[in-house]
Structure formats: structure tokens, C-alpha cells
Scaffold this motif. Structure first.
Motif, short mmCIF file in Angstrom:
data_model
loop_
_atom_site.label_atom_id
_atom_site.label_comp_id
_atom_site.label_asym_id
_atom_site.label_seq_id
_atom_site.Cartn_x
_atom_site.Cartn_y
_atom_site.Cartn_z
N HIS A 2 -15.62 47.97 37.05
CA HIS A 2 -16.01 46.90 37.04
C HIS A 2 -15.86 46.69 38.87
N GLY A 3 -16.30 45.49 38.59
CA GLY A 3 -16.06 44.58 40.33
C GLY A 3 -16.77 44.94 41.03
N MET A 4 -18.11 46.25 40.80
CA MET A 4 -18.94 46.39 42.11
C MET A 4 -20.51 45.70 41.19
N GLY A 5 -21.21 45.20 42.02
CA GLY A 5 -22.38 44.46 41.86
C GLY A 5 -23.14 44.66 42.42
N LYS A 6 -24.73 44.75 42.05
CA LYS A 6 -26.31 44.77 42.42
C LYS A 6 -26.41 44.35 44.29
N ALA A 7 -24.99 43.52 44.74
CA ALA A 7 -25.31 42.94 45.35
C ALA A 7 -25.08 43.61 46.79
N SER A 8 -23.92 45.01 46.68
CA SER A 8 -23.12 45.86 46.53
C SER A 8 -24.32 46.96 47.88
N MET A 9 -25.02 46.70 46.70
CA MET A 9 -25.58 48.00 46.77
C MET A 9 -26.73 48.74 48.21
N PRO A 10 -27.30 47.06 49.00
CA PRO A 10 -27.61 47.61 50.14
C PRO A 10 -26.80 47.44 50.71
N ILE A 11 -25.52 47.47 50.92
CA ILE A 11 -24.81 47.90 51.65
C ILE A 11 -23.87 48.96 52.03
N LEU A 12 -23.97 49.67 51.18
CA LEU A 12 -23.33 50.72 50.83
C LEU A 12 -24.59 52.14 50.97
N ARG A 13 -26.23 52.14 50.51
CA ARG A 13 -27.39 52.71 50.62
C ARG A 13 -27.39 52.44 52.30
N LYS A 14 -26.54 51.31 53.89
CA LYS A 14 -26.98 51.21 54.38
C LYS A 14 -25.55 52.05 55.26
N ALA A 15 -24.92 51.72 55.16
CA ALA A 15 -23.36 52.91 55.40
C ALA A 15 -23.75 53.98 54.86
N LEU A 16 -24.45 54.57 53.39
CA LEU A 16 -24.83 56.09 53.57
C LEU A 16 -25.55 56.29 54.82
N GLU A 17 -26.67 55.16 55.13
CA GLU A 17 -28.32 55.97 55.96
C GLU A 17 -27.43 56.14 57.37
N GLU A 18 -26.64 55.37 57.84
CA GLU A 18 -26.59 55.26 59.12
C GLU A 18 -25.55 56.61 59.79
N LYS A 19 -24.76 57.43 58.29
CA LYS A 19 -23.51 58.64 58.47
C LYS A 19 -24.98 59.87 58.46
N GLY A 20 -26.84 59.73 58.07
CA GLY A 20 -26.94 60.56 57.77
C GLY A 20 -26.81 61.00 55.67
N LEU A 21 -26.42 60.25 54.79
CA LEU A 21 -26.13 60.37 54.06
C LEU A 21 -27.19 59.81 52.95
N ARG A 22 -26.64 60.10 51.24
CA ARG A 22 -27.01 59.14 50.65
C ARG A 22 -26.60 59.36 48.72
N PHE A 23 -26.68 58.69 48.25
CA PHE A 23 -26.21 58.61 47.21
C PHE A 23 -26.52 60.26 46.37
#
Length: 105
Positions: free
Chosen positions: A75-96
Motif C-alpha cells: 500500500h503506497g507503492m505505485g508503478k511510477a516508483s518502479m523505474p526509480i527502484l530499478r535504477k537504484a538496484l542497477e547502480e549497485k549491480g543488483l536487480r529484483f
């Protein structure tokens, strides 16, 4: 269509704000809590709260332990946040976590 009546409220710190729902969250207090850096600083307040309060996710390493589907269910998480989260993971060499990995838990 009728609009909800907005009521004036005062939080524990004395900030005055209007709300049309019964949500007790003070917008001023939320702005004060926003981190100045890191991936959480790039998210909206509801998305940030969802990660912190429901799953105690405060690092991208913890975020990588979940699937996108699990994060979107919060609750509170939307699709608009997902690109931000993917990019943050990618910057650290990680993924979902992959869906098939999650099924093994």
C-alpha cells in the motif's frame, strides 16, 4: 460528483494542515523525514513509507530480496516508483528477485 470536506488539523509538532480523509499523516512532518540522499530520497512519501514500514527496506540490498510483484503489492507503492527502484538496484549491480526464485522461498 461531491468533493470530500477538508478539515483543518494540527499534528503533535504543531503543524497545521488540511485533509479530506482520515489519514493522520502531517505533510510537513513527512517532508522533514525525507532523506537528503540515497534511493529513498527519490521516492514519494507513500512509496518510501511502504518500503520502510511494511518490509523494513532501507537499502538496495534489502530491496533486491523481493520481486517487483511483491513490492507493487505494498500500500503506497505505485508503478511510477518502479523505474526509480530499478535504477537504484542497477547502480549497485543488483536487480529484483526473479519470480521463480521467490517461489522457492
Amino acid at each position: 460528483m461531491a468533493t470530500a470536506k477538508r478539515t483543518l488539523r494540527t499534528c503533535k509538532k504543531g503543524h497545521k494542515y488540511y485533509k479530506s480523509t482520515d489519514c493522520p499523516t502531517c505533510p510537513t512532518c513527512e517532508k522533514e523525514k525525507k532523506p537528503s540522499d540515497g534511493f529513498l530520497s527519490r521516492l514519494s512519501s507513500p512509496a518510501r513509507s511502504a518500503l520502510l514500514h511494511y518490509l523494513d527496506i532501507d537499502t538496495v540490498e534489502k530491496l533486491s530480496m523481493y520481486t517487483e510483484k511483491e513490492i507493487l503489492k505494498l500500500h503506497g507503492m505505485g508503478k511510477a516508483s518502479m523505474p526509480i527502484l530499478r535504477k537504484a538496484l542497477e547502480e549497485k549491480g543488483l536487480r529484483f528477485k526473479e519470480e521463480d526464485e521467490a517461489a522457492k522461498r
